[in-house]
Motif scaffolding. Structure first.
Motif, PDB file in Angstrom:
ATOM      1  N   GLY A 187       0.661  -1.324  -0.158  1.00 27.67           N
ATOM      2  CA  GLY A 187       0.016   0.023   0.193  1.00 27.67           C
ATOM      3  C   GLY A 187       0.939   1.331  -0.025  1.00 27.67           C
ATOM      4  O   GLY A 187       0.420   2.183  -0.581  1.00 27.67           O
ATOM      5  N   LEU A 188       1.978   1.046   0.986  1.00 30.81           N
ATOM      6  CA  LEU A 188       2.699   2.270   0.963  1.00 30.81           C
ATOM      7  C   LEU A 188       3.382   2.873  -0.619  1.00 30.81           C
ATOM      8  O   LEU A 188       3.689   3.896  -0.980  1.00 30.81           O
ATOM      9  CB  LEU A 188       4.039   2.156   2.014  1.00 30.81           C
ATOM     10  CG  LEU A 188       3.463   2.373   3.091  1.00 30.81           C
ATOM     11  CD1 LEU A 188       4.767   1.667   4.049  1.00 30.81           C
ATOM     12  CD2 LEU A 188       3.105   3.534   3.648  1.00 30.81           C
ATOM     13  N   GLY A 189       3.539   1.479  -1.276  1.00 30.42           N
ATOM     14  CA  GLY A 189       4.050   1.700  -2.596  1.00 30.42           C
ATOM     15  C   GLY A 189       3.317   2.340  -3.822  1.00 30.42           C
ATOM     16  O   GLY A 189       3.804   2.638  -4.808  1.00 30.42           O
ATOM     17  N   ILE A 190       1.825   2.190  -3.455  1.00 27.95           N
ATOM     18  CA  ILE A 190       0.893   2.684  -4.356  1.00 27.95           C
ATOM     19  C   ILE A 190       1.328   4.292  -4.921  1.00 27.95           C
ATOM     20  O   ILE A 190       1.223   4.773  -5.883  1.00 27.95           O
ATOM     21  CB  ILE A 190      -0.391   2.821  -3.737  1.00 27.95           C
ATOM     22  CG1 ILE A 190      -0.756   1.085  -3.692  1.00 27.95           C
ATOM     23  CG2 ILE A 190      -1.630   3.657  -4.746  1.00 27.95           C
ATOM     24  CD1 ILE A 190      -1.007   0.504  -4.866  1.00 27.95           C
ATOM     25  N   ILE A 191       1.866   4.935  -3.964  1.00 29.80           N
ATOM     26  CA  ILE A 191       2.235   6.499  -4.062  1.00 29.80           C
ATOM     27  C   ILE A 191       3.745   6.793  -4.042  1.00 29.80           C
ATOM     28  O   ILE A 191       4.042   7.958  -4.400  1.00 29.80           O
ATOM     29  CB  ILE A 191       1.339   7.457  -3.002  1.00 29.80           C
ATOM     30  CG1 ILE A 191       1.837   7.030  -1.684  1.00 29.80           C
ATOM     31  CG2 ILE A 191      -0.088   7.435  -3.229  1.00 29.80           C
ATOM     32  CD1 ILE A 191       1.220   7.943  -0.791  1.00 29.80           C
ATOM     33  N   ALA A 192       4.444   5.700  -4.049  1.00 28.34           N
ATOM     34  CA  ALA A 192       5.887   6.080  -3.913  1.00 28.34           C
ATOM     35  C   ALA A 192       6.637   4.838  -4.753  1.00 28.34           C
ATOM     36  O   ALA A 192       7.033   3.945  -4.068  1.00 28.34           O
ATOM     37  CB  ALA A 192       6.341   5.977  -2.720  1.00 28.34           C
ATOM     38  N   PRO A 193       6.506   4.898  -6.206  1.00 34.24           N
ATOM     39  CA  PRO A 193       6.077   5.979  -6.949  1.00 34.24           C
ATOM     40  C   PRO A 193       4.533   5.733  -7.521  1.00 34.24           C
ATOM     41  O   PRO A 193       4.047   4.571  -7.326  1.00 34.24           O
ATOM     42  CB  PRO A 193       6.807   5.814  -8.228  1.00 34.24           C
ATOM     43  CG  PRO A 193       7.103   4.320  -8.452  1.00 34.24           C
ATOM     44  CD  PRO A 193       7.316   3.983  -7.071  1.00 34.24           C
ATOM     45  N   PRO A 194       3.950   6.790  -7.757  1.00 38.88           N
ATOM     46  CA  PRO A 194       2.679   6.758  -8.297  1.00 38.88           C
ATOM     47  C   PRO A 194       2.650   6.193  -9.655  1.00 38.88           C
ATOM     48  O   PRO A 194       3.268   6.996 -10.656  1.00 38.88           O
ATOM     49  CB  PRO A 194       1.998   7.959  -8.277  1.00 38.88           C
ATOM     50  CG  PRO A 194       3.358   8.966  -8.336  1.00 38.88           C
ATOM     51  CD  PRO A 194       4.459   8.183  -7.719  1.00 38.88           C
ATOM     52  N   VAL A 195       2.403   4.841 -10.033  1.00 39.28           N
ATOM     53  CA  VAL A 195       2.462   4.287 -11.512  1.00 39.28           C
ATOM     54  C   VAL A 195       1.001   3.796 -11.963  1.00 39.28           C
ATOM     55  O   VAL A 195       0.321   3.231 -10.918  1.00 39.28           O
ATOM     56  CB  VAL A 195       3.536   3.117 -11.237  1.00 39.28           C
ATOM     57  CG1 VAL A 195       3.665   2.192 -12.494  1.00 39.28           C
ATOM     58  CG2 VAL A 195       4.967   3.800 -10.844  1.00 39.28           C
ATOM     59  N   ARG A 196       0.861   3.736 -13.122  1.00 38.18           N
ATOM     60  CA  ARG A 196      -0.377   3.287 -13.841  1.00 38.18           C
ATOM     61  C   ARG A 196      -0.311   1.677 -13.827  1.00 38.18           C
ATOM     62  O   ARG A 196      -0.273   0.931 -14.637  1.00 38.18           O
ATOM     63  CB  ARG A 196      -0.409   3.911 -15.038  1.00 38.18           C
ATOM     64  CG  ARG A 196      -0.314   5.331 -15.013  1.00 38.18           C
ATOM     65  CD  ARG A 196      -0.361   5.699 -16.228  1.00 38.18           C
ATOM     66  NE  ARG A 196      -1.872   6.015 -17.135  1.00 38.18           N
ATOM     67  CZ  ARG A 196      -2.696   7.144 -16.709  1.00 38.18           C
ATOM     68  NH1 ARG A 196      -2.411   7.908 -15.973  1.00 38.18           N
ATOM     69  NH2 ARG A 196      -3.977   6.727 -17.378  1.00 38.18           N
ATOM     70  N   THR A 197      -0.172   1.134 -12.395  1.00 39.29           N
ATOM     71  CA  THR A 197      -0.288  -0.561 -12.590  1.00 39.29           C
ATOM     72  C   THR A 197      -1.618  -1.071 -12.631  1.00 39.29           C
ATOM     73  O   THR A 197      -2.726  -0.596 -12.213  1.00 39.29           O
ATOM     74  CB  THR A 197       0.220  -0.704 -11.118  1.00 39.29           C
ATOM     75  OG1 THR A 197       1.418   0.013 -10.749  1.00 39.29           O
ATOM     76  CG2 THR A 197       0.208  -2.197 -10.769  1.00 39.29           C
ATOM     77  N   ILE A 198      -1.688  -1.867 -13.372  1.00 34.05           N
ATOM     78  CA  ILE A 198      -2.661  -2.902 -13.757  1.00 34.05           C
ATOM     79  C   ILE A 198      -2.988  -3.870 -13.094  1.00 34.05           C
ATOM     80  O   ILE A 198      -4.085  -4.351 -12.655  1.00 34.05           O
ATOM     81  CB  ILE A 198      -2.755  -3.249 -15.499  1.00 34.05           C
ATOM     82  CG1 ILE A 198      -2.767  -1.760 -16.649  1.00 34.05           C
ATOM     83  CG2 ILE A 198      -3.709  -3.930 -15.812  1.00 34.05           C
ATOM     84  CD1 ILE A 198      -1.950  -2.150 -17.907  1.00 34.05           C
ATOM     85  N   ALA A 199      -1.752  -4.594 -12.617  1.00 36.49           N
ATOM     86  CA  ALA A 199      -1.878  -5.544 -11.844  1.00 36.49           C
ATOM     87  C   ALA A 199      -0.525  -6.055 -11.201  1.00 36.49           C
ATOM     88  O   ALA A 199       0.493  -5.767 -11.697  1.00 36.49           O
ATOM     89  CB  ALA A 199      -2.355  -7.007 -12.753  1.00 36.49           C
ATOM     90  N   MET A 200      -0.536  -6.791 -10.203  1.00 35.33           N
ATOM     91  CA  MET A 200       0.740  -7.600  -9.669  1.00 35.33           C
ATOM     92  C   MET A 200       0.709  -8.914 -10.234  1.00 35.33           C
ATOM     93  O   MET A 200      -0.271  -9.705 -10.354  1.00 35.33           O
ATOM     94  CB  MET A 200       0.704  -7.686  -8.101  1.00 35.33           C
ATOM     95  CG  MET A 200       1.919  -8.300  -7.791  1.00 35.33           C
ATOM     96  SD  MET A 200       1.903  -8.325  -5.817  1.00 35.33           S
ATOM     97  CE  MET A 200       2.410  -6.834  -5.311  1.00 35.33           C
ATOM     98  N   LEU A 201       1.864  -9.305 -10.969  1.00 33.15           N
ATOM     99  CA  LEU A 201       1.910 -10.550 -11.727  1.00 33.15           C
ATOM    100  C   LEU A 201       2.464 -11.427 -10.767  1.00 33.15           C
ATOM    101  O   LEU A 201       2.006 -12.697 -10.900  1.00 33.15           O
ATOM    102  CB  LEU A 201       2.655 -10.420 -12.820  1.00 33.15           C
ATOM    103  CG  LEU A 201       2.036  -9.189 -13.996  1.00 33.15           C
ATOM    104  CD1 LEU A 201       2.885  -9.248 -15.364  1.00 33.15           C
ATOM    105  CD2 LEU A 201       0.644  -9.802 -14.363  1.00 33.15           C
ATOM    106  N   ARG A 202       3.565 -11.171 -10.155  1.00 31.38           N
ATOM    107  CA  ARG A 202       4.413 -12.278  -9.276  1.00 31.38           C
ATOM    108  C   ARG A 202       5.027 -11.547  -8.166  1.00 31.38           C
ATOM    109  O   ARG A 202       5.701 -10.385  -8.325  1.00 31.38           O
ATOM    110  CB  ARG A 202       5.398 -12.976 -10.330  1.00 31.38           C
ATOM    111  CG  ARG A 202       4.835 -13.717 -11.453  1.00 31.38           C
ATOM    112  CD  ARG A 202       5.782 -14.579 -12.267  1.00 31.38           C
ATOM    113  NE  ARG A 202       6.611 -13.649 -13.216  1.00 31.38           N
ATOM    114  CZ  ARG A 202       6.285 -12.788 -14.038  1.00 31.38           C
ATOM    115  NH1 ARG A 202       5.110 -13.187 -14.713  1.00 31.38           N
ATOM    116  NH2 ARG A 202       7.232 -11.975 -14.785  1.00 31.38           N
ATOM    117  N   VAL A 203       5.158 -12.339  -7.358  1.00 28.39           N
ATOM    118  CA  VAL A 203       6.367 -12.106  -6.116  1.00 28.39           C
ATOM    119  C   VAL A 203       7.640 -13.119  -6.505  1.00 28.39           C
ATOM    120  O   VAL A 203       7.265 -14.307  -6.564  1.00 28.39           O
ATOM    121  CB  VAL A 203       5.647 -12.485  -4.834  1.00 28.39           C
ATOM    122  CG1 VAL A 203       6.595 -11.925  -3.680  1.00 28.39           C
ATOM    123  CG2 VAL A 203       4.555 -11.416  -4.711  1.00 28.39           C
TER     124      VAL A 203
END
Length: 171
Positions: A72-88
């Motif tokens: 959740g902290l990574g959502i705004i640092a950086p703010p990116v047009r993320t469509i999905a998390m694919l893998r860890v």
């Protein structure tokens, strides 16, 4: 939340770029809520008396709760047009996180791979979750799918396409 003009596209990200999020203090409520949501009621997390008899001497946050908070902290640092998390990828749990610890997330672009005929791309992030003492509590790799700007070839095709024929007919 929708994307805005300050959200970065795949094309805006450069190898080696790094961002540090703001901090977030982990609370007892975070741990209790995660236990309820996940069903993980291991006493190391929720039973203060039990935890006194462990090497930690107090309850610790669930490892995946810490991972989720950092995500959740990574959502705004950086703010990116993320469509999905694919893998860890590889993920390491180094140190416990306790009630009252403040964590922040450091994200660095490690690899970029164009996908979807230039409409999106995969970003391999190196992420570290760091506590208030500057110690890495978790780290590893996360792969996300990120929106690209309209590919240049499509934009050029749209600009050079002939205008549609007029459909005006005499009456």
């Amino acid at each position: 939340m929708s994307f805005s003009s300050f959200h970065l596209y795949f094309d805006d990200l450069e190898l080696g770029q790094e961002w540090t999020s703001g901090g977030r203090t982990v609370t007892d409520a975070d741990i209790v809520n995660f236990a309820g949501f996940s069903g993980d009621f291991n006493p190391i997390h929720i039973d203060h008396e039990f935890a006194k008899g462990t090497p930690f001497r107090r309850p610790i946050a669930h490892g995946f709760a810490v991972f989720c908070i950092a995500s959740g902290l990574g959502i705004i640092a950086p703010p990116v047009r993320t469509i999905a998390m694919l893998r860890v990828g590889v993920w390491n749990f180094h140190l416990p996180v306790f009630i009252g610890d403040t964590i922040h997330n450091v994200s660095r672009v490690k690899e970029k791979t164009l996908r979807g005929r230039g409409r999106r791309g995969e970003i391999l992030w190196q992420r570290s979750i760091i506590n208030q003492d500057g110690k890495v509590v978790q780290d590893g790799e996360v792969i996300t799918l990120v929106e690209c700007r309209t590919p240049a070839r499509e934009a050029a095709t749209q600009e050079s396409a002939p205008a549609p024929a007029s459909t005006n007919r005499p009456v």
